[in-house]
Design an enzyme around this catalytic site. Structure first.
Site, PDB file in Angstrom:
ATOM      1  N   GLU A 116      34.044  37.763  46.274  1.00 13.99           N
ATOM      2  CA  GLU A 116      35.505  37.615  46.123  1.00 13.99           C
ATOM      3  C   GLU A 116      36.191  38.974  45.953  1.00 13.99           C
ATOM      4  OE1 GLU A 116      34.677  34.679  42.939  1.00 13.99           O
ATOM      5  OE2 GLU A 116      36.330  33.557  43.826  1.00 13.99           O
ATOM      6  N   GLU A 136      28.343  29.757  43.419  1.00 18.25           N
ATOM      7  CA  GLU A 136      28.837  29.130  42.185  1.00 18.25           C
ATOM      8  C   GLU A 136      28.370  27.692  42.027  1.00 18.25           C
ATOM      9  OE1 GLU A 136      30.642  31.045  44.173  1.00 18.25           O
ATOM     10  OE2 GLU A 136      31.760  32.480  42.978  1.00 18.25           O
TER      11      GLU A 136
HETATM   12  N1  COA Z   1      25.457  37.823  35.655  1.00 11.74           N
HETATM   13  C1  COA Z   1      24.741  38.377  34.653  1.00 11.74           C
HETATM   14  N2  COA Z   1      23.602  39.051  34.872  1.00 11.74           N
HETATM   15  C2  COA Z   1      23.177  39.180  36.142  1.00 11.74           C
HETATM   16  C3  COA Z   1      23.858  38.637  37.213  1.00 11.74           C
HETATM   17  C4  COA Z   1      25.073  37.930  36.937  1.00 11.74           C
HETATM   18  N3  COA Z   1      25.837  37.401  37.898  1.00 11.74           N
HETATM   19  N4  COA Z   1      23.184  38.892  38.358  1.00 11.74           N
HETATM   20  C5  COA Z   1      22.106  39.613  37.990  1.00 11.74           C
HETATM   21  N5  COA Z   1      22.087  39.790  36.645  1.00 11.74           N
HETATM   22  C6  COA Z   1      21.097  40.488  35.836  1.00 11.74           C
HETATM   23  C7  COA Z   1      19.834  39.665  35.639  1.00 11.74           C
HETATM   24  O1  COA Z   1      20.008  38.728  34.585  1.00 11.74           O
HETATM   25  C8  COA Z   1      18.844  40.749  35.320  1.00 11.74           C
HETATM   26  O2  COA Z   1      19.041  41.175  33.997  1.00 11.74           O
HETATM   27  P1  COA Z   1      17.766  41.361  33.017  1.00 11.74           P
HETATM   28  O3  COA Z   1      16.961  42.460  33.652  1.00 11.74           O
HETATM   29  O4  COA Z   1      18.374  41.756  31.699  1.00 11.74           O
HETATM   30  O5  COA Z   1      17.047  40.060  32.995  1.00 11.74           O
HETATM   31  C9  COA Z   1      19.302  41.901  36.213  1.00 11.74           C
HETATM   32  O6  COA Z   1      20.653  41.653  36.518  1.00 11.74           O
HETATM   33  C10 COA Z   1      18.520  42.015  37.506  1.00 11.74           C
HETATM   34  O7  COA Z   1      18.624  40.765  38.174  1.00 11.74           O
HETATM   35  P2  COA Z   1      17.338  39.928  38.701  1.00 11.74           P
HETATM   36  O8  COA Z   1      17.746  38.500  38.785  1.00 11.74           O
HETATM   37  O9  COA Z   1      16.161  40.263  37.875  1.00 11.74           O
HETATM   38  O10 COA Z   1      17.160  40.576  40.158  1.00 11.74           O
HETATM   39  P3  COA Z   1      16.493  39.866  41.410  1.00 11.74           P
HETATM   40  O11 COA Z   1      16.317  40.939  42.418  1.00 11.74           O
HETATM   41  O12 COA Z   1      15.294  39.078  41.017  1.00 11.74           O
HETATM   42  O13 COA Z   1      17.573  38.808  41.949  1.00 11.74           O
HETATM   43  C11 COA Z   1      19.804  38.078  42.553  1.00 11.74           C
HETATM   44  C12 COA Z   1      18.805  39.268  42.459  1.00 11.74           C
HETATM   45  C13 COA Z   1      21.168  38.668  42.925  1.00 11.74           C
HETATM   46  C14 COA Z   1      19.347  37.102  43.639  1.00 11.74           C
HETATM   47  C15 COA Z   1      19.867  37.351  41.174  1.00 11.74           C
HETATM   48  O14 COA Z   1      20.108  38.331  40.184  1.00 11.74           O
HETATM   49  C16 COA Z   1      20.971  36.342  41.082  1.00 11.74           C
HETATM   50  O15 COA Z   1      20.842  35.251  41.630  1.00 11.74           O
HETATM   51  N6  COA Z   1      22.079  36.670  40.358  1.00 11.74           N
HETATM   52  C17 COA Z   1      23.143  35.749  40.105  1.00 11.74           C
HETATM   53  C18 COA Z   1      24.012  35.572  41.325  1.00 11.74           C
HETATM   54  C19 COA Z   1      25.117  34.575  41.054  1.00 11.74           C
HETATM   55  O16 COA Z   1      24.897  33.403  40.847  1.00 11.74           O
HETATM   56  N7  COA Z   1      26.366  35.085  41.071  1.00 11.74           N
HETATM   57  C20 COA Z   1      27.526  34.265  40.880  1.00 11.74           C
HETATM   58  C21 COA Z   1      27.910  34.191  39.466  1.00 11.74           C
HETATM   59  S1  COA Z   1      29.368  33.165  39.260  1.00 11.74           S
END
Ligand code: COA
Length: 276
Positions: A116, A136
């Site tokens: 967004e 979402e």
């Molecule tokens: N909010 C808060 N923390 C987030 C985040 C978010 N949207 N996206 C990533 N992080 C954090 C993770 O919790 C992790 O923190 P930690 O090391 O303290 O546990 C860190 O960032 C690294 O992320 P991680 O998930 O370990 O990396 P990955 O390479 O395995 O996966 C993604 C990457 C982007 C696929 C995964 O982080 C993800 O699905 N994030 C959320 C995406 C999402 O739903 N966004 C919309 C929110 S409304």
């Protein structure tokens, strides 16, 4: 501009500002502080005459912005959730209506609020590893920072529906194919490509750039006929500018134009043009 933020980096070179969201250990997820700092910084950039174009990117090589900070979502109820969404929308509206072009240099994941945020920018350039998505629904919510509206307007209702209803991610090439991004480049070239686009735009007459932004932004919420009335009015504003005299004279004298690089002072707009 001397600026120090906790979640943002700011850099200024010539007339180009680069804003970097800087929480790489959380994939640059937007927490309350990041949103508040974005609001503060973009409010200053709006009236800073020394800046013509802004580049917005994320720190590190993995993420532009992986969404809003999910930790901060868990406490929301219907009332606070509505407010949370509206306040985020305000920040993204500020970016879209900055009056100067904002180029998103999307250097990795642009998910949820990250997608967004890129949508609120005027031009999107992606690195080859970029991924876009509105996940979402996986959390039981919908996009809340303008995504349901801007995504459908940019790529069409059918494709926006698919992204928002499935929560699926798409890669940079697919984003290019469906018009979600303007260009895809290797990650090592991303900032240089965004900077050269910014320099090109900064070299133009800034009154015209500002009027063009207003006119094209207005397509989101107007009819063709009202949009054309606005276009005619903004065209007239351009015709009163020094840049117009310089641009047309330079062409006729077969030389490069030397634009003032100043945007139009709000006070010099006719009252009838001010809210356009
Ligand atoms: N909010 C808060 N923390 C987030 C985040 C978010 N949207 N996206 C990533 N992080 C954090 C993770 O919790 C992790 O923190 P930690 O090391 O303290 O546990 C860190 O960032 C690294 O992320 P991680 O998930 O370990 O990396 P990955 O390479 O395995 O996966 C993604 C990457 C982007 C696929 C995964 O982080 C993800 O699905 N994030 C959320 C995406 C999402 O739903 N966004 C919309 C929110 S409304």
């Amino acid at each position: 501009m001397e600026l120090v933020f906790k979640t943002l980096l700011f850099d200024q070179n010539d007339r180009i500002a680069t804003v970097t969201i800087n929480r790489p250990d959380k994939l640059n997820a937007l927490n309350a502080q990041a949103k508040s700092e974005l609001r503060e910084l973009f409010t200053q950039l709006k009236t800073d005459d020394a800046i013509s174009v802004v580049i917005l990117t994320g720190a590190g090589e993995k993420a532009f912005v992986a969404g809003t900070d999910i930790k901060e979502l868990t406490v929301l109820n219907s009332e606070t959730g509505k407010d949370f969404s509206a306040k985020g929308q305000e920040v993204f509206d500020l970016i879209e209506n900055l009056g100067k072009p904002v180029i998103a240099a999307v250097n990795g994941y642009a998910l949820g609020g990250g997608c967004e945020l890129a949508l609120a920018c005027h031009i999107r350039i992606a690195s080859e590893n970029a991924k876009f998505g509105q996940p979402e629904v996986n959390l039981g919510i919908i996009p809340g920072y303008g995504g349901t509206q801007r995504l459908a307007r940019l790529i069409g209702r059918g494709r926006a529906m698919e992204m928002i209803l499935s929560g699926n991610q798409i890669d940079a090439q697919e984003a290019l194919r469906i018009g979600l991004v303007n260009k895809v480049v290797p990650q090592a070239e991303l900032l240089a490509t965004a900077t050269s686009m910014a320099q090109l735009i900064a070299s133009k007459g800034q009154v015209a750039i500002r009027m063009a932004l207003k006119a094209v932004n207005m397509t989101q919420e107007t009819t063709l006929s009202d949009g054309q009335k606005l276009e005619a009015s903004l065209f007239g504003v351009c015709c009163e500018s020094e840049d117009f005299k310089e641009g047309t004279s330079a062409f006729l004298e077969k030389r490069k134009p030397a634009f003032s690089q100043r945007s139009l002072d709000e006070s010099s707009l006719r009252p009838s043009d001010k809210n356009k």
